[in-house]
Design an enzyme around this catalytic site. Structure first.
Site, PDB file in Angstrom:
ATOM      1  N   LYS A   1     -58.997  46.125  14.586  1.00 23.45           N
ATOM      2  CA  LYS A   1     -60.471  46.256  14.521  1.00 23.45           C
ATOM      3  C   LYS A   1     -60.881  47.623  15.047  1.00 23.45           C
ATOM      4  CE  LYS A   1     -64.559  43.621  16.112  1.00 23.45           C
ATOM      5  NZ  LYS A   1     -64.987  42.421  16.880  1.00 23.45           N
TER       6      LYS A   1
ATOM      7  N   SER B   1     -67.894  39.304  14.408  1.00 27.83           N
ATOM      8  CA  SER B   1     -67.919  40.688  13.992  1.00 27.83           C
ATOM      9  C   SER B   1     -66.559  41.215  13.532  1.00 27.83           C
ATOM     10  CB  SER B   1     -68.418  41.571  15.142  1.00 27.83           C
ATOM     11  OG  SER B   1     -67.541  41.494  16.241  1.00 27.83           O
TER      12      SER B   1
ATOM     13  N   SER C   1     -66.377  36.363  17.908  1.00 28.18           N
ATOM     14  CA  SER C   1     -66.110  37.326  16.833  1.00 28.18           C
ATOM     15  C   SER C   1     -64.714  37.298  16.244  1.00 28.18           C
ATOM     16  CB  SER C   1     -66.406  38.745  17.315  1.00 28.18           C
ATOM     17  OG  SER C   1     -67.775  38.988  17.236  1.00 28.18           O
TER      18      SER C   1
HETATM   19  N1  GLN Z   1     -72.105  36.871  17.214  1.00 26.05           N
HETATM   20  C1  GLN Z   1     -71.946  37.205  18.591  1.00 26.05           C
HETATM   21  C2  GLN Z   1     -72.767  38.412  18.936  1.00 26.05           C
HETATM   22  O1  GLN Z   1     -73.316  38.982  18.059  1.00 26.05           O
HETATM   23  C3  GLN Z   1     -70.491  37.419  18.908  1.00 26.05           C
HETATM   24  C4  GLN Z   1     -70.075  38.820  18.834  1.00 26.05           C
HETATM   25  C5  GLN Z   1     -68.662  39.071  19.347  1.00 26.05           C
HETATM   26  O2  GLN Z   1     -67.934  38.171  19.732  1.00 26.05           O
HETATM   27  N2  GLN Z   1     -68.331  40.347  19.438  1.00 26.05           N
HETATM   28  O3  GLN Z   1     -72.876  38.792  20.057  1.00 26.05           O
END
Ligand code: GLN
Length: 493
Positions: free
Chosen positions: A63, A138, A162
């Protein structure tokens, strides 16, 4: 020291060509390039004469918020567009020492903020099962790279879900380890008290192996911990949630079916109610935004990153850099975080959220006295439509049964099942749990701190009953080379 490529030198370039070609369809990657490994000390077993084979001789996608020396580190943001990382994250370096080759950087929601991989100007990632749908986020690029069979394993980061949510949307495994078991050195910070580097993969043995190689104490990360040996016995009792969970019918059906399969495997099922579940999202977004507002203060256009073309004075430089280079979602979070932290209001928001966090952790500790592992939904719906897909012709996916798009607020509310594990700092693992309406569904196994190995054992048992499916038409590199039979269970329902 000689440069050594452990992924079979004669085929690396060809392999990268295969990834480039296949990735045109779904846009998992922001950069496809093998990372240099020349300055890694040669391990004892690399002498070429003796020793065990390296434990992870695989290509890995990373990532793009995790540092790999020589490759980009954009975090999906204009703020860091063009930045080349001068160093490598500890987790990645450990994989490289074990024989892994990093083959590229994957797309993400800007700085990890989002649930769809749409919050980025740098790439366009779609779900390989249906290109009109989001990949999840994400870590959407990493999930797609695995589901498309471009790589057997990919790294993501999980601050509030994410790794697990895109894994569920794309039909692959996704592990969020116990907080601190994997070093965060080299992971660009979003919300430091919640996040951890995690693994997405196409089979549970590879996910487990990748985790074992990455974990452990790191002098560069003072929140890192050594993994104590798990003295608890085999998993016997699995808790399932009762009460109104607000699940889409297909996800509810799959949840019940997965419970039935586990029962058939001999696990004892125990109903559980989590009274704190409704407080998870407000607590998570208060804490995550507060930490984000502090962590993202470093991007000021001065030391590195985006710099505006012209500014009268330093104040204007900072203001222009931040307003021109951050996307809308990131700005929203910074504003929210600044709001909950402002003086005189901390008791009302931030301190209260921390107290709720303690209650959530305590309730889970109580639950784990009664059950070994919890079976939870990952997300209340399956992959939802991309915002920019509306009105696009979708001849290739005429049978799309996709639901409705979720706006930014609805996406946040839907994080209630995943963020629990981040607030409580416990491990959780998304397992592919079959197809509904021709699209993958994933469920998560959540355990007490350091119970990763027990999650793997339940996941392996489940894999025998519910095999992972790849999207129709995808082929792995070994398959294209005639080195492996067409994937087991590949193809449609
Ligand atoms: N959807 C969550 C957020 O936007 C999780 C994001 C993540 O785990 N990086 O914060």
């Amino acid at each position: 020291m000689t440069t050594r490529n452990r992924f079979n030198i004669p085929t690396l370039e060809e392999y990268l060509e295969f990834v480039r070609g296949a990735d045109r369809k779904t846009g998992a990657f922001l950069e496809i390039r093998a990372a240099p490994q020349a300055d890694l000390p040669v391990a004892a077993d690399e002498s070429g004469t003796a020793g065990d084979p390296l434990p992870l001789p695989l290509p890995v996608a990373v990532k793009d918020n995790i540092a790999v020396r020589g490759l980009h580190l954009t975090c999906g943001s204009r703020m860091l567009e063009g930045l080349i990382s001068p160093y490598t994250a500890t987790a990645v370096e450990r994989l490289q020492r074990a024989g892994a080759t990093v083959v590229g950087k994957t797309n993400l929601d800007e700085f990890g903020m989002g649930s769809s991989t749409e919050n980025t100007p740098l790439g366009r990632t779609v779900n390989p099962w249906n290109h009109d749908l989001v990949a999840g986020g994400s870590s959407g690029g990493s999930a797609v790279a695995v589901a498309q069979q471009l790589v057997p394993v990919a790294l993501g980061s999980d601050t509030g879900g994410s790794v697990r949510q895109p894994a569920a949307f794309c039909g692959v495994y996704g592990l969020k380890p116990t907080y601190g078991t994997v070093s965060r050195y080299g992971l660009v910070a979003y919300a430091s008290s919640l996040e951890v580097i995690g693994v997405l993969g196409a089979d549970i043995a590879t996910v487990a192996q990748t985790y074992r190689v990455m974990r452990g104490l790191d002098e560069h990360d003072h929140s890192s911990v050594d993994h104590p040996a798990d003295s608890r016995g085999a998993v016997r009792t699995i808790g399932v949630l009762r009460g109104e969970l607000g699940l889409d019918p297909a996800v509810a059906r799959n949840y019940a079916e997965t419970e039935r399969v586990l029962k058939g495997l001999g696990y004892r099922i125990k109903p559980v109610t989590l009274t704190t579940l409704e407080y998870v999202v407000p607590a998570y977004y208060t804490i995550a935004s507060a930490e984000a507002s502090a962590n993202l203060a470093r991007y000021n256009g001065v030391r590195y990153g985006y710099r505006p073309v012209y500014a009268e004075n330093p104040e204007e430089l900072v203001r222009k850099a931040r307003s021109e280079a951050f996307g809308r979602e990131v700005k929203t979070r910074i504003l929210l975080g600044t709001y909950v932290l402002r003086s005189g209001f901390q008791d009302q928001y931030y301190t209260r959220a921390q107290k709720i966090r303690t209650l959530i952790r305590r309730e889970l500790e109580e639950v784990y006295r009664e059950v070994d592992v919890l079976l939870m939904p990952v997300f209340p719906v399956q992959a939802f439509p991309r915002a920019d897909a509306a009105g696009e012709p979708s001849a290739a996916h005429a049978s799309s049964t996709a639901g409705t798009a979720l706006d930014a607020f609805q996406q946040k509310v839907a994080d209630r099942f995943t963020s629990t594990a981040n607030l409580a700092a416990v491990p959780a693992l998304t397992v592919p749990s079959g197809l509904e309406n021709g699209l993958p569904v994933g469920m998560q196994l959540m355990g007490p701190a350091f119970s990763e190995e027990r999650l793997f054992s339940v996941a392996s048992a489940l894999a025998g009953e519910i095999p992972l499916r790849f999207p129709p038409g995808t082929r792995s590199w070994p398959e294209t080379q005639g080195l492996a039979p067409q994937g087991e269970g590949a193809g449609g329902p």
